[in-house]
Motif scaffolding. Sequence first.
Motif, short mmCIF file in Angstrom:
data_model
loop_
_atom_site.label_atom_id
_atom_site.label_comp_id
_atom_site.label_asym_id
_atom_site.label_seq_id
_atom_site.Cartn_x
_atom_site.Cartn_y
_atom_site.Cartn_z
N CYS A 123 0.83 -1.21 0.00
CA CYS A 123 0.00 0.00 0.00
C CYS A 123 0.87 1.26 0.00
N SER A 486 -7.48 1.19 3.75
CA SER A 486 -6.48 0.24 4.25
C SER A 486 -5.75 0.77 5.48
N MET A 509 -8.28 -5.15 6.14
CA MET A 509 -7.52 -4.49 5.06
C MET A 509 -7.89 -5.08 3.71
N LEU A 513 -9.77 -3.04 0.80
CA LEU A 513 -9.00 -2.85 -0.42
C LEU A 513 -9.71 -3.45 -1.64
N ASN A 553 -13.97 -2.01 6.11
CA ASN A 553 -12.76 -2.44 6.82
C ASN A 553 -13.01 -2.50 8.32
#
Length: 590
Positions: A123, A486, A509, A513, A553
């Motif tokens: 990331c 994230s 995450m 994502l 998330n």
Amino acid sequence: MDVQAWTYLIVGITFALYIGIAIWAKAGSTKEFYVAGAGVPPLANGMATAADWMSAASFISMAGLISFMGYDGSIYLMGWTGGYVLLALLLAPYLRKFGKFTVPDFVGDRYYSNAARTVAVICAIFVSFTYVAGQMRGVGVVFSRFLEVPINTGIFIGMGIVFFYAVLGGMKGITYTQVAQYCVLIFAYLVPAIFISMLVAGTPIPQLGFGSEVVDGGGYLLDKLDGLHQELGFAAYTDGSKPMIDVFFITFALMVGTAGLPHVIVRFFTVPKVRDARISAGWALIFIALLYTTAPAIAAFARFNLIQTVSNKSYTELPSWFKTWEGTGLIAWMDKNDDGAIQYVKGNAFDGKPSFSGETGAVGQRMLSNTPVADNGNELYIDRDIMVLANPEIAQLPAWVIALVAAGGLAAALSTAAGLLLVISSSVAHDLVKKQFNPDISEKSEVLIARIAVAFAIVIAGYFGINPPGFVAQVVAFAFGLAASSFFPVIILGIFYKRMNKEGAIAGMLAGLIFTAAYIVYFKFINPALNTPDNWLFGISPEGIGTLGMIINFVVSFVVAKITPPPPEDIQEMVDSLRYPKGAGEASAH
């Protein structure tokens, strides 16, 4: 002296200053290379943080966006400013107390997992490269206009300067260079704003001039802008057209996305103590506010002067700056009705920014070749990125002021590029090589690998600056969504929720994502024809979907953490110590 001579002089002096600082501040250890030896005073760190934060996007693009979008452009102002406040209050002091060099380092140790560390590294590298490409484009635009060299040559010069002080000085060199770059960029931003405010509104304070009556009479500036817009067929400057839910989601995505940007977070690791991190965050907010409160005024002044200068004016009577910018391809005109005058009205694709890039002059030529001659709508294309750079020329300010703006734009682009490149190098050298592949590597070898990684990153960034993919502008939204969905939840939960375990963090995450990436890729790349409010989920655009990805998330992280074993006792104690006013977290690096 003319503009070009002034530009060579001022840019040359600033570049010599940056190189001199890099030689003076050469890094000799990993701590100096990654976090400037954790010895930067709060005031200096506040300036460096402000320079790191205010990239070419803030200096060059933000006022341009507001200038064209009007009220709707305020989402960028609110999102980026709110993001810094969020970062300063919720993240910076605690991450500094944790005592690690990088964000992936925090993620890996807090969630006792190399898998989580690797996801964080990916990331960090993706987000950083996205922004570096944008900075290199800004460098190319400035050089192509003010030094009258090809864009590619300008990018090579910028690469050389960044290479020198980033590779040699590491974070120590970058920090003190950014202090100098902040002074250059804020001076370059405020001086023309003060001049133009005096000319347009009769006050030296741009923030007051923004809401004042214009000097030549006829009412308030914003009222006149509304009238000019409506005469040309545009929506009123002070009206918003975006649905409120989309405004909220885009603003929040910008906030949490920028709060999770690794190149700014690492700045708070460079001060001696946690208290200093808080003080430097306050200084940085003051320094950032100087530019961010001025941007709406510059946007309004630039829009007002531009419309009055070019709309319904004969092409042969236009000032020299117009034809000079035409040479860069960032302004283009085609006389569709053969009357010799510029018709700047609401019409076809000329109203927006083209979805492709190219060499000098190619943008305008492609716009012209793709525009039906029979359409007697808008005849003028103006790239939004030139509004700040061309503003002093439009207002007929002295040549030295125009050159100063060029130096400021370069300072903004180079300061952020250096911070991003260091994130890439530390992610490779520290989080991958040292933490996962070769834990016994010597400090000297680690610094060498970090320097090699910076060099490779500069070459790749330069390649994307010279050969920008057609979707660079679109990937910016991808980067914000990625950071929002994230980094932000993982860091917040890592600090404030000791029950959060590695299973929850990794699942959260991945969920955030995958959802965010799939949504943006579908609407931006796979089926852009459907990228309209009618087809968006809950009316949320791809630019704002990172907020929903962040919510997903959080939810997934909580659910998975509840049904899986809690983290080890030592990890929970470490999280508790982060929030103590004093304790082990301040004295040692966990």
